[in-house]
Design a protein around this motif. Sequence first.
Motif, PDB file in Angstrom:
ATOM      1  N   SER A  13       0.731  -1.207   0.029  1.00  0.00           N
ATOM      2  CA  SER A  13      -0.066  -0.105   0.079  1.00  0.00           C
ATOM      3  C   SER A  13       0.838   1.221   0.109  1.00  0.00           C
ATOM      4  CB  SER A  13      -0.882  -0.014   1.190  1.00  0.00           C
ATOM      5  OG  SER A  13      -1.736   1.404   1.310  1.00  0.00           O
ATOM      6  N   TRP A  14       1.899   1.311   1.007  1.00  0.00           N
ATOM      7  CA  TRP A  14       2.798   2.375   0.848  1.00  0.00           C
ATOM      8  C   TRP A  14       3.422   2.457  -0.468  1.00  0.00           C
ATOM      9  CZ3 TRP A  14       5.076   1.834   6.694  1.00  0.00           C
ATOM     10  CH2 TRP A  14       4.141   2.068   7.560  1.00  0.00           C
ATOM     11  N   GLY A  15       3.879   1.583  -0.918  1.00  0.00           N
ATOM     12  CA  GLY A  15       4.872   1.531  -2.235  1.00  0.00           C
ATOM     13  C   GLY A  15       3.913   1.987  -3.261  1.00  0.00           C
ATOM     14  N   ASP A  16       2.611   1.563  -3.414  1.00  0.00           N
ATOM     15  CA  ASP A  16       1.877   1.973  -4.393  1.00  0.00           C
ATOM     16  C   ASP A  16       1.625   3.676  -4.542  1.00  0.00           C
ATOM     17  OD1 ASP A  16       1.570  -0.600  -5.320  1.00  0.00           O
ATOM     18  OD2 ASP A  16      -0.567  -0.712  -4.435  1.00  0.00           O
ATOM     19  N   GLN A  17       2.028   4.249  -3.598  1.00  0.00           N
ATOM     20  CA  GLN A  17       1.858   5.624  -3.452  1.00  0.00           C
ATOM     21  C   GLN A  17       2.826   6.281  -3.919  1.00  0.00           C
ATOM     22  OE1 GLN A  17      -0.038   7.134   0.418  1.00  0.00           O
ATOM     23  NE2 GLN A  17      -0.370   4.981   0.886  1.00  0.00           N
ATOM     24  N   PHE A  18       3.970   5.631  -4.071  1.00  0.00           N
ATOM     25  CA  PHE A  18       5.224   6.555  -4.712  1.00  0.00           C
ATOM     26  C   PHE A  18       5.895   5.564  -5.644  1.00  0.00           C
ATOM     27  CE2 PHE A  18       4.612   7.671  -0.208  1.00  0.00           C
ATOM     28  CZ  PHE A  18       4.899   8.875  -0.363  1.00  0.00           C
ATOM     29  N   ALA A  19       5.229   4.819  -6.430  1.00  0.00           N
ATOM     30  CA  ALA A  19       5.499   3.800  -7.408  1.00  0.00           C
ATOM     31  C   ALA A  19       6.898   2.884  -7.112  1.00  0.00           C
ATOM     32  CB  ALA A  19       5.832   4.612  -8.734  1.00  0.00           C
ATOM     33  N   ARG A  20       6.718   2.418  -5.673  1.00  0.00           N
ATOM     34  CA  ARG A  20       7.850   1.518  -5.121  1.00  0.00           C
ATOM     35  C   ARG A  20       7.361   0.192  -5.076  1.00  0.00           C
ATOM     36  NH1 ARG A  20      12.182   4.398  -2.724  1.00  0.00           N
ATOM     37  NH2 ARG A  20      12.280   6.543  -3.627  1.00  0.00           N
ATOM     38  N   THR A  21       8.160  -0.769  -5.185  1.00  0.00           N
ATOM     39  CA  THR A  21       7.823  -2.112  -4.852  1.00  0.00           C
ATOM     40  C   THR A  21       8.127  -2.392  -3.347  1.00  0.00           C
ATOM     41  OG1 THR A  21      10.316  -2.812  -5.050  1.00  0.00           O
ATOM     42  CG2 THR A  21       8.883  -2.770  -7.154  1.00  0.00           C
ATOM     43  N   PRO A  22       7.452  -3.327  -2.491  1.00  0.00           N
ATOM     44  CA  PRO A  22       7.549  -3.661  -1.328  1.00  0.00           C
ATOM     45  C   PRO A  22       8.950  -3.582  -0.955  1.00  0.00           C
ATOM     46  CG  PRO A  22       5.724  -5.170  -2.448  1.00  0.00           C
ATOM     47  CD  PRO A  22       6.515  -4.451  -3.563  1.00  0.00           C
ATOM     48  N   VAL A  23       9.929  -4.544  -1.813  1.00  0.00           N
ATOM     49  CA  VAL A  23      11.012  -4.526  -0.871  1.00  0.00           C
ATOM     50  C   VAL A  23      11.934  -3.064  -0.855  1.00  0.00           C
ATOM     51  CG1 VAL A  23      11.476  -6.973  -1.176  1.00  0.00           C
ATOM     52  CG2 VAL A  23      11.923  -5.344  -3.019  1.00  0.00           C
ATOM     53  N   GLN A  24      11.537  -2.183  -2.011  1.00  0.00           N
ATOM     54  CA  GLN A  24      11.971  -1.057  -2.182  1.00  0.00           C
ATOM     55  C   GLN A  24      11.714  -0.032  -0.742  1.00  0.00           C
ATOM     56  OE1 GLN A  24      10.849   0.292  -6.039  1.00  0.00           O
ATOM     57  NE2 GLN A  24      12.834   1.026  -6.272  1.00  0.00           N
ATOM     58  N   VAL A  25      10.202  -0.196  -0.190  1.00  0.00           N
ATOM     59  CA  VAL A  25      10.020   0.413   0.953  1.00  0.00           C
ATOM     60  C   VAL A  25      10.502  -0.308   2.229  1.00  0.00           C
ATOM     61  CG1 VAL A  25       8.099   0.889   2.369  1.00  0.00           C
ATOM     62  CG2 VAL A  25       7.546   0.954  -0.032  1.00  0.00           C
ATOM     63  N   GLU A  26      10.724  -1.521   2.259  1.00  0.00           N
ATOM     64  CA  GLU A  26      11.361  -2.295   3.008  1.00  0.00           C
ATOM     65  C   GLU A  26      12.808  -1.904   3.276  1.00  0.00           C
ATOM     66  OE1 GLU A  26      14.538  -4.710   3.999  1.00  0.00           O
ATOM     67  OE2 GLU A  26      13.434  -5.569   2.450  1.00  0.00           O
ATOM     68  N   GLN A  27      13.584  -1.756   2.253  1.00  0.00           N
ATOM     69  CA  GLN A  27      15.012  -1.208   2.191  1.00  0.00           C
ATOM     70  C   GLN A  27      15.273   0.002   2.785  1.00  0.00           C
ATOM     71  OE1 GLN A  27      17.138  -1.686  -1.601  1.00  0.00           O
ATOM     72  NE2 GLN A  27      18.862  -0.434  -0.766  1.00  0.00           N
ATOM     73  N   VAL A  28      14.160   1.009   2.563  1.00  0.00           N
ATOM     74  CA  VAL A  28      14.186   2.418   3.090  1.00  0.00           C
ATOM     75  C   VAL A  28      14.084   2.293   4.508  1.00  0.00           C
ATOM     76  CG1 VAL A  28      13.333   4.399   3.021  1.00  0.00           C
ATOM     77  CG2 VAL A  28      13.468   3.459   0.735  1.00  0.00           C
ATOM     78  N   ILE A  29      12.841   1.468   5.014  1.00  0.00           N
ATOM     79  CA  ILE A  29      12.793   1.451   6.460  1.00  0.00           C
ATOM     80  C   ILE A  29      13.787   0.849   7.096  1.00  0.00           C
ATOM     81  CG2 ILE A  29      11.280   0.279   8.215  1.00  0.00           C
ATOM     82  CD1 ILE A  29       9.116   0.493   6.205  1.00  0.00           C
ATOM     83  N   PHE A  30      14.530  -0.651   6.373  1.00  0.00           N
ATOM     84  CA  PHE A  30      15.697  -0.901   7.067  1.00  0.00           C
ATOM     85  C   PHE A  30      16.681   0.215   7.036  1.00  0.00           C
ATOM     86  CE2 PHE A  30      19.445  -3.527   6.739  1.00  0.00           C
ATOM     87  CZ  PHE A  30      19.406  -4.722   7.818  1.00  0.00           C
ATOM     88  N   GLY A  31      17.067   0.910   6.192  1.00  0.00           N
ATOM     89  CA  GLY A  31      18.023   1.959   6.280  1.00  0.00           C
ATOM     90  C   GLY A  31      17.844   2.912   7.436  1.00  0.00           C
ATOM     91  N   LEU A  32      16.606   3.432   7.349  1.00  0.00           N
ATOM     92  CA  LEU A  32      16.199   4.501   8.763  1.00  0.00           C
ATOM     93  C   LEU A  32      16.621   3.724  10.091  1.00  0.00           C
ATOM     94  CD1 LEU A  32      12.882   5.875   7.063  1.00  0.00           C
ATOM     95  CD2 LEU A  32      15.277   7.074   7.218  1.00  0.00           C
ATOM     96  N   ALA A  33      16.270   2.343  10.042  1.00  0.00           N
ATOM     97  CA  ALA A  33      16.275   1.749  11.331  1.00  0.00           C
ATOM     98  C   ALA A  33      17.542   1.495  11.654  1.00  0.00           C
ATOM     99  CB  ALA A  33      15.514   0.429  11.205  1.00  0.00           C
ATOM    100  N   THR A  34      18.523   1.303  10.821  1.00  0.00           N
ATOM    101  CA  THR A  34      19.959   0.573  11.184  1.00  0.00           C
ATOM    102  C   THR A  34      20.964   1.599  10.769  1.00  0.00           C
ATOM    103  OG1 THR A  34      20.218  -0.464   8.931  1.00  0.00           O
ATOM    104  CG2 THR A  34      18.934  -1.539  10.744  1.00  0.00           C
ATOM    105  N   GLY A  35      20.600   2.378   9.779  1.00  0.00           N
ATOM    106  CA  GLY A  35      21.994   3.237   9.240  1.00  0.00           C
ATOM    107  C   GLY A  35      22.453   2.498   8.204  1.00  0.00           C
ATOM    108  N   ARG A  36      22.124   1.528   7.944  1.00  0.00           N
ATOM    109  CA  ARG A  36      22.777   0.665   6.511  1.00  0.00           C
ATOM    110  C   ARG A  36      21.855   0.943   5.407  1.00  0.00           C
ATOM    111  NH1 ARG A  36      23.335  -5.235   8.891  1.00  0.00           N
ATOM    112  NH2 ARG A  36      23.573  -5.671   6.845  1.00  0.00           N
ATOM    113  N   GLY A  37      21.336   2.190   5.039  1.00  0.00           N
ATOM    114  CA  GLY A  37      20.548   2.344   4.010  1.00  0.00           C
ATOM    115  C   GLY A  37      21.518   2.548   2.637  1.00  0.00           C
TER     116      GLY A  37
END
Length: 227
Positions: free
Chosen positions: A203-227
């Motif tokens: 749902s979040w990715g559809d709003q920005f033309a991103r795939t689910p794993v692209q959204v997850e990768q951004v969240i992972f980066g925000l959470a860990t600093g390994r973005g």
Amino acid sequence: MSKPVPPVLVTALTKPPRPQRAFAWVPAGWRTEMDDLPEVQAMLDDLPGRVDRGLIRQRVLEELDEGRVLSAFVGAMVWGYGDRGYGPVRVRWVLTGVKQGAHAASVRGDVPGLLSDAVEVVRADGAVEGFRFMANAGRVKYLASAFFTKWLYFASALDGPDDPRAAPILDKQVHDWLKEHAGVTLDISRTHEYRRYLDVLTSWGDQFARTPVQVEQVIFGLATGRG
């Protein structure tokens, strides 16, 4: 109704996608714990001193194409544990099915087959069914969902790191970020909760033309600093 996209994630998703920054890993512990597995040793020796999601994806898929499932799995775990020194020991637990005396123990005979079966399931039936398999019939002792979703991701990202069919990673860092910033609380060990997580990412990715794993990768980066 889906949760609204957190403002900090909106900011990140409006920027052009970029690959993960490479990070340094520590080979010594991995070589020590895998010293009885020549194919794994060869894979470790071939890794550069700094790795990222894209590079590890490529190596995992290459190893799988050659039928070397254990070296593919260990490669995924090198990325998964990052610079945490306990990673090699815990992966040895997974491979042998024991904690005490794991270094001297042999790899369990069923582990390569279970890991291979998980690859087949996630590629044929998708992320949720891959998760269901690894949480139930395909369970590998000591391999919890925080790390088996990393295996599922690398095994299923066939059309690039952002493959829309790839299984998103769901670990403690992502879980905690979602709880704090989006009010999304998940039991990361349950299949129906993983489905709910995938629905949120979609749902979040559809709003920005991103795939689910692209959204997850951004969240992972925000959470860990390994973005």
